[in-house]
Design an enzyme around this catalytic site. Structure first.
Site, short mmCIF file in Angstrom:
data_model
loop_
_atom_site.label_atom_id
_atom_site.label_comp_id
_atom_site.label_asym_id
_atom_site.label_seq_id
_atom_site.Cartn_x
_atom_site.Cartn_y
_atom_site.Cartn_z
NE ARG A 184 -2.73 -7.79 1.10
CZ ARG A 184 -2.10 -6.66 0.77
NH1 ARG A 184 -2.33 -6.08 -0.39
NH2 ARG A 184 -1.24 -6.10 1.59
CE LYS A 244 2.31 -2.00 -2.49
NZ LYS A 244 1.82 -2.67 -1.29
C1 LIG Z 1 1.40 -1.73 -0.47
C2 LIG Z 1 1.45 -1.91 0.98
C3 LIG Z 1 1.62 -0.80 1.82
C4 LIG Z 1 1.68 0.61 1.30
O1 LIG Z 1 0.44 1.02 0.82
P1 LIG Z 1 0.19 2.49 0.23
O2 LIG Z 1 -1.27 2.52 0.00
O3 LIG Z 1 1.01 2.56 -1.02
O4 LIG Z 1 0.64 3.48 1.24
C5 LIG Z 1 1.70 -1.04 3.18
N1 LIG Z 1 1.62 -2.28 3.69
C6 LIG Z 1 1.48 -3.38 2.92
C7 LIG Z 1 1.40 -4.72 3.54
C8 LIG Z 1 1.37 -3.23 1.54
O5 LIG Z 1 1.22 -4.31 0.77
#
Ligand SMILES: *Cc1c(COP(=O)(O)O)cnc(C)c1O
Length: 369
Positions: free
Chosen positions: A132, A37
């Site tokens: 969250r 993402k």
């Molecule tokens: C965005 C996200 C990640 C990845 O996080 P990074 O900081 O980009 O490594 C992992 N788990 C969840 C649930 C996320 O929303």
């Protein structure tokens, strides 16, 4: 049409970072879910991750996962934002795994699975205090796990996971990781078998791994940020972790064109109200200084603090939606209108620039399929 603003994606740098992440994790017995993402789901980013040894491709958006599959990604796909009820039918079509925290969603997955005959793997999320997503009480987590195990034919309980450091800034300490494992063991006692997956978090969960305190049973991390940003990421900037200094910060580079060059006052002249965003910034009077106007703005990258000029001596002093003002008084090199300024980027600017329709993207060194 101009080729600027231009975002260059250097896949050699990206793959070097991803290979490093996979190797750190592998040494600790952990598989990587490559989270895409940060690049707004660029399919080439997903293909790089697959080539570098990720075991899943993960995203918070089904559209991004679908594009990865269409581009030829073969490994399992994982939805990592707990789903909307309205997208569950699509979710079980597109991906094989998802993170879940609502009983209603699990029942909807079971129902949709009964129609299509397709089974779906879930990782139940435990909220360990970051506030969250996730089950907040262990008892409810165990009850839902037992329900999935005993009552669902089309939902497979693959494991549990947690997310830290997103809303509550809670750090993934040894204690939090041990708590997650103890939750997994409580579920295992209730269902009478081992869980396949204990998913210990995102990039920030590399910290307990670096410190050698990651419990052995944590066997998945979901990692995006560090692969895209290298040291221009929180592990370096917020936590001072020098382990990441071996990573490259040139996977994403922005180039934008200089459109005005002039010496001007540094303090606005007149009665001051609010700026383009309704804010009342403080302006420091530094006298007359040479400054450049660059054709890119906050609509493209977000906040000026997330853009780092490569030109020595250049300093961003402000921006509106489509203009960025750079102080170049202290720059030694000759600068002209029409020049291209290069910027290094961090997580939020990469995420926004890859999604901006105003920004052209050039990719070099892509993974072939
Ligand atoms: C965005 C996200 C990640 C990845 O996080 P990074 O900081 O980009 O490594 C992992 N788990 C969840 C649930 C996320 O929303």
């Amino acid at each position: 049409m101009s080729k600027y603003p231009l975002l260059t994606v250097n896949h050699e740098a990206l793959k070097s970072n991803m290979t490093q992440v996979v190797s750190w994790c592998r040494e600790a017995g952990i598989d990587v879910a490559g989270v895409i993402k940060v690049s707004s789901g660029m399919p080439s980013f997903a293909l790089d991750y697959e080539a570098c040894g990720a075991k899943w491709i993960a995203s918070s958006r089904l559209e991004q996962l679908q594009r990865a599959r269409d581009a030829g990604v073969k490994i399992p796909l994982m939805m990592i934002r707990v789903p909307m009820l309205s997208e569950i039918e699509e979710m079980i079509e597109v991906c094989d795994y998802s993170l879940e925290s609502e009983f209603a969603a699990i029942k909807a997955i079971e129902e949709a699975g009964a129609h299509t005959g397709k089974s779906h793997n879930v990782i139940l999320m435990a909220d360990l205090g970051d506030l969250r997503e996730g089950f907040f009480e262990l008892e409810e987590l165990v009850d839902v796990a037992k329900y999935v195990e005993d009552k669902c034919d089309f939902v497979h309980l693959a494991g549990i996971g947690t997310n830290l450091g997103c809303y509550g800034s809670v750090m993934p300490t040894k204690e939090k990781m041990e708590q997650l494992v103890s939750y997994a063991e409580a579920i295992e006692r209730a269902i009478g078998r081992q869980l396949e997956i204990i998913s210990g978090g995102a990039t920030s969960s590399l910290m307990p791994l670096f410190d050698g305190v990651m419990p052995e049973r944590v066997n998945m991390l979901r990692i995006g940020a560090i692969s895209a940003c290298g040291p221009k990421e929180d592990l370096r900037t917020a936590y001072g972790r020098t382990e990441v200094d071996c990573m490259r910060d040139d996977a994403f580079t922005l180039e934008a064109e200089l459109i005005e060059l002039r010496t001007k006052a540094t303090h606005p002249i007149g009665q001051l109200g609010v700026d383009a965003f309704g804010q009342k910034p403080k302006y420091k009077d530094r006298g007359m200084r040479r400054r450049a106007l660059i054709a890119i703005g906050r609509v493209d990258y977000g906040d000026t603090g997330d853009l780092f000029p490569e030109t020595p001596g250049a300093e961003i002093v402000g921006a509106s939606g489509d203009h960025t003002i750079v102080d170049i008084e202290d720059c030694k090199e000759i600068i002209r209108v029409g020049d291209i300024m290069r910027f290094k980027l961090c997580y939020s600017s990469i995420m926004r620039l890859t999604a901006s329709e105003n920004v052209k993207i050039k990719e070099v060194g892509q993974t072939e399929i």
